[in-house]
Design an enzyme around this catalytic site. Structure first.
Site, short mmCIF file in Angstrom:
data_model
loop_
_atom_site.label_atom_id
_atom_site.label_comp_id
_atom_site.label_asym_id
_atom_site.label_seq_id
_atom_site.Cartn_x
_atom_site.Cartn_y
_atom_site.Cartn_z
N THR A 273 4.01 11.32 7.84
CA THR A 273 3.92 11.09 9.33
C THR A 273 5.50 11.92 9.81
OG1 THR A 273 4.28 9.63 11.09
CG2 THR A 273 5.05 8.62 8.87
N ASP A 274 5.61 12.24 11.05
CA ASP A 274 6.83 12.70 11.56
C ASP A 274 7.47 11.34 11.80
OD1 ASP A 274 5.44 11.50 13.58
OD2 ASP A 274 5.37 13.15 15.11
N GLU A 275 7.02 10.20 11.63
CA GLU A 275 7.94 8.95 11.82
C GLU A 275 9.05 8.88 10.73
OE1 GLU A 275 6.67 5.30 13.34
OE2 GLU A 275 5.16 6.43 14.56
N TYR B 214 7.15 0.42 9.04
CA TYR B 214 5.97 1.39 8.70
C TYR B 214 6.57 2.77 8.29
CZ TYR B 214 2.84 5.23 9.77
OH TYR B 214 1.90 6.29 9.69
N LYS C 184 6.49 4.58 4.61
CA LYS C 184 5.73 6.11 4.59
C LYS C 184 7.08 6.97 3.87
CE LYS C 184 2.47 7.44 5.74
NZ LYS C 184 1.29 7.41 4.84
N THR D 11 0.93 -1.15 0.12
CA THR D 11 0.15 -0.04 -0.04
C THR D 11 0.86 1.34 0.20
OG1 THR D 11 -1.81 -1.06 1.04
CG2 THR D 11 -1.76 1.22 1.34
P1 NAD Z 1 -5.93 4.02 9.65
O1 NAD Z 1 -5.59 2.58 9.63
O2 NAD Z 1 -7.11 4.39 10.66
O3 NAD Z 1 -6.91 4.14 8.25
C1 NAD Z 1 -6.28 3.71 7.18
C2 NAD Z 1 -7.44 3.52 6.18
O4 NAD Z 1 -6.79 3.14 4.68
C3 NAD Z 1 -8.50 2.61 6.43
O5 NAD Z 1 -9.56 3.06 6.13
C4 NAD Z 1 -8.04 1.32 5.58
O6 NAD Z 1 -9.17 0.58 5.07
C5 NAD Z 1 -7.66 1.93 4.08
N1 NAD Z 1 -6.60 1.29 3.43
C6 NAD Z 1 -5.51 0.65 3.73
N2 NAD Z 1 -4.79 0.09 2.81
C7 NAD Z 1 -5.59 0.51 1.62
C8 NAD Z 1 -5.50 0.16 0.27
N3 NAD Z 1 -4.44 -0.50 -0.19
N4 NAD Z 1 -6.28 0.89 -0.65
C9 NAD Z 1 -7.33 1.81 -0.09
N5 NAD Z 1 -7.79 2.11 1.30
C10 NAD Z 1 -6.69 1.30 1.94
O7 NAD Z 1 -5.12 5.10 9.74
P2 NAD Z 1 -5.01 6.65 10.33
O8 NAD Z 1 -4.60 6.52 11.48
O9 NAD Z 1 -6.35 7.16 9.87
O10 NAD Z 1 -3.91 7.45 9.30
C11 NAD Z 1 -4.40 7.85 7.93
C12 NAD Z 1 -2.84 8.48 7.38
O11 NAD Z 1 -2.37 9.13 8.23
C13 NAD Z 1 -2.07 7.12 6.96
O12 NAD Z 1 -1.31 7.53 5.93
C14 NAD Z 1 -1.06 7.37 8.10
O13 NAD Z 1 0.35 7.22 7.88
C15 NAD Z 1 -0.91 8.96 8.46
N6 NAD Z 1 -0.66 9.54 9.82
C16 NAD Z 1 -1.11 8.98 10.92
C17 NAD Z 1 -0.99 9.31 12.06
C18 NAD Z 1 -1.84 9.11 13.33
O14 NAD Z 1 -1.28 9.27 14.61
N7 NAD Z 1 -2.81 8.01 13.22
C19 NAD Z 1 -0.23 10.40 12.25
C20 NAD Z 1 0.61 11.02 11.06
C21 NAD Z 1 0.15 10.41 9.80
O1 DAU Z 2 3.93 10.00 15.06
C1 DAU Z 2 2.84 9.56 14.07
C2 DAU Z 2 2.68 8.17 14.08
O2 DAU Z 2 1.77 8.00 15.18
C3 DAU Z 2 1.71 7.84 12.87
O3 DAU Z 2 2.34 8.01 11.67
C4 DAU Z 2 1.17 6.12 13.18
O4 DAU Z 2 0.44 6.00 12.01
C5 DAU Z 2 0.36 6.23 14.37
O5 DAU Z 2 0.07 4.77 14.59
C6 DAU Z 2 1.38 6.84 15.63
O6 DAU Z 2 2.48 5.99 15.77
P1 DAU Z 2 2.79 5.55 17.32
O7 DAU Z 2 3.63 4.36 17.03
O8 DAU Z 2 3.46 6.45 17.83
O9 DAU Z 2 1.65 5.21 18.04
P2 DAU Z 2 0.91 4.31 19.11
O10 DAU Z 2 -0.42 4.53 19.67
O11 DAU Z 2 1.19 2.78 18.52
O12 DAU Z 2 1.85 4.31 20.13
C7 DAU Z 2 2.23 5.41 20.99
C8 DAU Z 2 3.09 5.48 22.01
O13 DAU Z 2 2.70 4.58 23.10
C9 DAU Z 2 4.42 4.95 21.49
O14 DAU Z 2 5.59 5.47 22.32
C10 DAU Z 2 4.31 3.48 21.96
C11 DAU Z 2 3.48 3.55 22.90
N1 DAU Z 2 2.50 2.45 23.24
C12 DAU Z 2 1.79 1.89 22.38
C13 DAU Z 2 1.12 0.85 22.35
C14 DAU Z 2 0.06 0.38 21.20
C15 DAU Z 2 2.56 1.56 24.55
O15 DAU Z 2 3.28 1.80 25.55
N2 DAU Z 2 1.96 0.43 24.67
C16 DAU Z 2 0.72 0.20 23.70
O16 DAU Z 2 0.41 -0.93 23.67
#
Ligand code: NAD
Ligand code: DAU
Length: 362
Positions: A148-150, A172, A176, A122
């Protein structure tokens, strides 16, 4: 408390000069994408959105229910179940829109450690298919890649700026980063009109319960253990979801082609402190917390400088206390939503991810 980002999205009727009236939103049934769709359709009359979403375990059409409940908004939403890596479907949809916003991704770092392949398909092939469709469409739609900031990797001190070295450390983050590099190549080589946003850790309603905040809220509601990785002193920069959606919208409308913009939350918190606030709001005890084996390659800290986007007139404004309270209250009020998200393969995932960790926890 202000209503924050939603109110600051451009409101009212779509102007005849509006360049982005017809949008393709991929991943629009996920957490952030669905917020973007709900907020834009509610705030901007005349905008039409097609959502393309594969409906993976993380996608949920119910996230768009508030749009369906309003006939006027519902008439401006079209939902297509499909994969961004499917050339035919994508070419067909891109032919009809002014802009493509790519939210679609596998988004959970822990799952990328267990099963990385879907992240690459993807995040790399899918992005390439979207870019090719934008390149070959006669009207050349704008492409916005949600990143993402990652991509900066762990940041021991200071704040990441857009031209810093990219140093992803998880599958991941590597996927990205690869997606971003493809976007850059299509801007330079083919003159595609594209922008990239890098958002920080996002939280809010409709967040899948695999992520830290919704996992701990939903486990705590059930008085289940809360698996905190390592010492819990990792730091994240939190961004409320409608702020993130509004920041993306601002870049779509005002960002310069070929540029990348940090969408920073400006709220740096140690995980332990986030969990303390969360438990306080729920009235649950710290004794639910278990220190479990750390995430391999765990990034210790993220922090971004948001001044480039601020210079375009946007910055996040929801305070963490308000955003967290709204988020927790939403989960308390929407138990059927998160119980459904924790069904199907959830138990098998949970056992694989946490079973051994919790059995050997301190
Ligand atoms: P999410 O996992 O909640 O949603 C992802 C969506 O994409 C889902 O609806 C899934 O069904 C769809 N999807 C996955 N693969 C697909 C494909 N091949 N074709 C069409 N649809 C597909 O994710 P999110 O947290 O809403 O993140 C959205 C975007 O923002 C991502 O690109 C993620 O990398 C980025 N992002 C997320 C965060 C965060 O903290 N959640 C922060 C920064 C950036
Ligand atoms: O920074 C942006 C990113 O934030 C996005 O690009 C990703 O899509 C999003 O999932 C998120 O990534 P993180 O890995 O930072 O998020 P997560 O919620 O998984 O974890 C947040 C912090 O908490 C991280 O330091 C790991 C920790 N953690 C997470 C889980 C799920 C725990 O300590 N225990 C847990 O069970």
């Amino acid at each position: 408390m202000t209503n924050g980002a939603i109110d600051r999205m451009t409101n009212g009727p779509t102007q005849p000069s509006e360049p982005y009236r017809r949008l393709l939103v991929t991943g629009g049934a996920g957490f952030i994408g669905s917020c973007y769709v709900r907020d834009v359709l509610a705030r901007r009359d005349g905008t039409e959105i097609t959502v393309l979403d594969k409906l993976t375990y993380a996608g949920n059409e119910a996230n768009l229910a508030p749009v369906r409940d309003d006939p006027e908004q519902a008439a401006r939403l079209r939902f297509v179940k499909g994969d961004i890596a499917d050339r035919e479907v994508v070419a067909d949809l891109v032919g009809d829109v002014d802009a493509v916003l790519n939210f679609a991704a596998e988004s959970h770092v822990d799952r990328s450690i267990l099963d990385p392949e879907a992240f690459l398909v993807t995040g790399v092939i899918g992005v390439h298919v979207l870019l090719e469709a934008c390149r070959t469409a006669a009207h050349r739609p704008r492409f916005l890649q949600v990143s993402t900031d990652e991509v900066y990797g762990s940041v021991p001190e200071g704040q990441s700026r857009e031209d810093d070295l990219l140093a992803p450390r998880s599958p991941y983050a590597a996927a990205k980063t690869s997606g971003e590099l493809l976007v850059r190549s299509y801007v330079v080589t083919h003159g595609v009109d594209a922008v990239v946003t890098r958002g920080s850790n996002t939280y809010g309603p409709y967040h899948h319960p695999e992520k830290l905040i919704p996992l701990f809220v939903t486990n705590a509601i059930d008085d289940k253990p809360l698996p905190l990785y390592g010492d819990g002193l990792q730091r994240r920069d939190w961004l409320y979801v409608s702020d993130h959606a509004a920041g993306i919208d601002h870049v779509l409308r005002h960002g310069r082609s070929g540029e990348t913009y940090n969408v920073a939350g400006g709220v740096e918190m140690a995980n332990r402190d986030t969990v303390t606030l969360l438990l306080k709001h729920l009235g649950k005890p710290w004794s639910l917390v278990r220190h479990v084996e750390d995430r391999p390659g765990h990034d210790r800290r993220y922090a971004m400088d948001g001044s480039k986007l601020a210079a375009l007139g946007w910055r996040a404004e929801t305070s963490f206390e308000d955003g967290l309270a709204r988020t927790i209250d939403w989960f308390v009020a929407n138990e059927p939503w998160w119980r459904a998200a924790r069904s199907g393969d959830w138990d098998a995932y949970y056992e694989r991810q946490y079973g051994q960790r919790l059995r050997t926890a301190t």
